[in-house]
Design an enzyme around this catalytic site. Structure first.
Site, PDB file in Angstrom:
ATOM      1  CB  THR A  36      -6.682  10.015   5.654  1.00 15.21           C
ATOM      2  OG1 THR A  36      -5.964   8.869   6.071  1.00 15.21           O
ATOM      3  CG2 THR A  36      -5.757  11.199   5.587  1.00 15.21           C
ATOM      4  CB  THR A 112      -7.704   5.675   0.545  1.00  8.65           C
ATOM      5  OG1 THR A 112      -6.593   5.648   1.437  1.00  8.65           O
ATOM      6  CG2 THR A 112      -8.144   7.091   0.296  1.00  8.65           C
ATOM      7  CD  GLN A 300      -0.040 -13.136  -8.471  1.00 11.46           C
ATOM      8  OE1 GLN A 300       1.065 -12.606  -8.642  1.00 11.46           O
ATOM      9  NE2 GLN A 300      -0.178 -14.328  -7.931  1.00 11.46           N
TER      10      GLN A 300
END
Ligand code: ASP
Length: 363
Positions: A36, A112, A300
């Protein structure tokens, strides 16, 4: 402009006119891969298209005031980082190897989405790195009025050029975003809307930028007086991630573990490394380990660490030979497995390296 290529990745070379004197104090190489940050609006002002780096001074004129030399290597085919592959990591590592002695630092402009994977991968591929390799990107394109591209790029360049007593301040792969410099293999993308896209929950920032850039010397990898950079050029992709969820079924677990040629699995467990104690699950994991598949326990959770044996639900994992990833991120774990499987001869040695830190990726 010079054209270059490494395997399937083609580049062009662009020199940027800065205020650098003829014999500059520092020279920085920027590698522009896409993402981006480098987007601008097309001629009709409607859609976003990748920008040609030759126009950088139009977009960020402040760059011309830098007193170091700036050379940009731009991928000919700029990529959304969702399309990054290990071949791109090897191309980046090779570019750094070939230019290592000619530049004081490197800035990699990258999308990103997979930046944390790429930064982790490069940290392993560049052993004994003694110069800054700074990844950066942006949430808003350079062509947008409220863009974060300007600040991210300018500060990343400044950090890459920062020296004290003739030595670089940063001697490792890092990621600069939204006022923080994070260790590359500790960062993860946590946000797709706000400017603070990255976090490093288990390791402090290497530097923070406000009016000044403050370096955290205790967290930075120390400078090594010897020049022993070794660049590795292989990654093994015969790996998988198995993420647990309540209701996970046997077919899915066995489908993953019976993948042909599978060599390593990141097992994404709950909390401090816990997993179901049902026998079908533990038997499947044990059978995979018996077939020499490495199973690496990664939580996690974003913060905290795997502690196999703390609860009954992780004790058996430990007993059957699941390897603890400690406080490593999934991105750093996955790329570490790819790296070790490709570059270390036998599973015994790989296991030893998985459970300890090789590039500051776990505590
Ligand atoms: N999809 C983009 C990429 O990762 C997002 C970004 O650059 O922020 O290339």
């Amino acid at each position: 402009m010079k054209r270059l290529f490494y395997k399937q990745v083609h580049y062009k070379q662009i020199d940027i006119n800065t205020a650098s004197p003829k014999a500059p104090g520092a020279s920085i190489m920027v590698i522009y891969t896409g993402g981006t940050l480098g987007m601008v609006y097309d001629q009709e002002g409607k859609s976003l298209v990748p920008f040609d780096f030759e126009q950088i001074l139009e977009k960020i004129p402040e760059i011309s005031r830098f007193e170091f030399q700036l050379r940009v290597i731009s991928f000919n085919q700029l990529i959304d980082s969702a399309n990054v592959t290990p071949a791109h990591w090897i191309a980046l590592a090779t570019l750094i190897e070939e230019n290592y002695h000619f530049y004081n630092g490197f800035v990699i402009i990258h999308g990103t989405d997979t930046m944390a994977y790429s930064a982790s991968a490069l940290s392993y591929l560049l052993e004994d790195l003694n110069k800054p390799v700074i990844f950066t990107g942006a949430q808003l394109p350079i062509g947008a009025v409220r863009t974060d591209a300007r600040e991210n790029l300018i500060t990343a360049l400044e950090i890459a050029a920062a020296r004290r007593d003739g030595r670089p301040l940063v001697c490792e792969v890092a990621l600069y975003f939204n006022n923080q410099l994070l260790r590359g293999n500790r960062a993860r993308k946590v946000e797709s809307a706000h400017f603070g896209a990255f976090e490093s929950r288990n390791y402090p920032p290497l530097a923070e930028s406000g009016i000044r850039i403050t370096y955290n010397n205790a967290a930075l990898k120390p400078y090594q007086p010897f020049d022993t950079l070794t660049v590795f050029k292989k990654m093994d992709t015969r790996v998988a991630i198995l993420k647990l969820f309540p209701g996970i079924n046997r077919n899915m677990v066995e489908a993953v573990l019976s993948m042909p040629n599978l060599r390593g699995v990141v097992l994404e467990t709950y909390g401090s490394g816990n997993a179901p104690t049902e026998s079908w699950f533990l038997d499947s994991i044990k059978a995979a380990i018996d077939r020499d598949i490495l199973v690496y326990n990664v939580s996690q959770c974003f913060g905290g660490t795997v502690m196999q044996g703390r609860y009954e639900t992780s004790k058996t994992l430990q007993n059957i030979g699941v390897l603890s990833g400690g406080d490593i991120t999934t991105e750093a774990a996955m790329t570490k497995m790819m790296f070790l499987l490709a570059n270390i001869g036998n599973n015994q040695d790989i296991k030893k390296q998985l459970i300890r830190s090789i590039r500051g990726e776990l505590t």
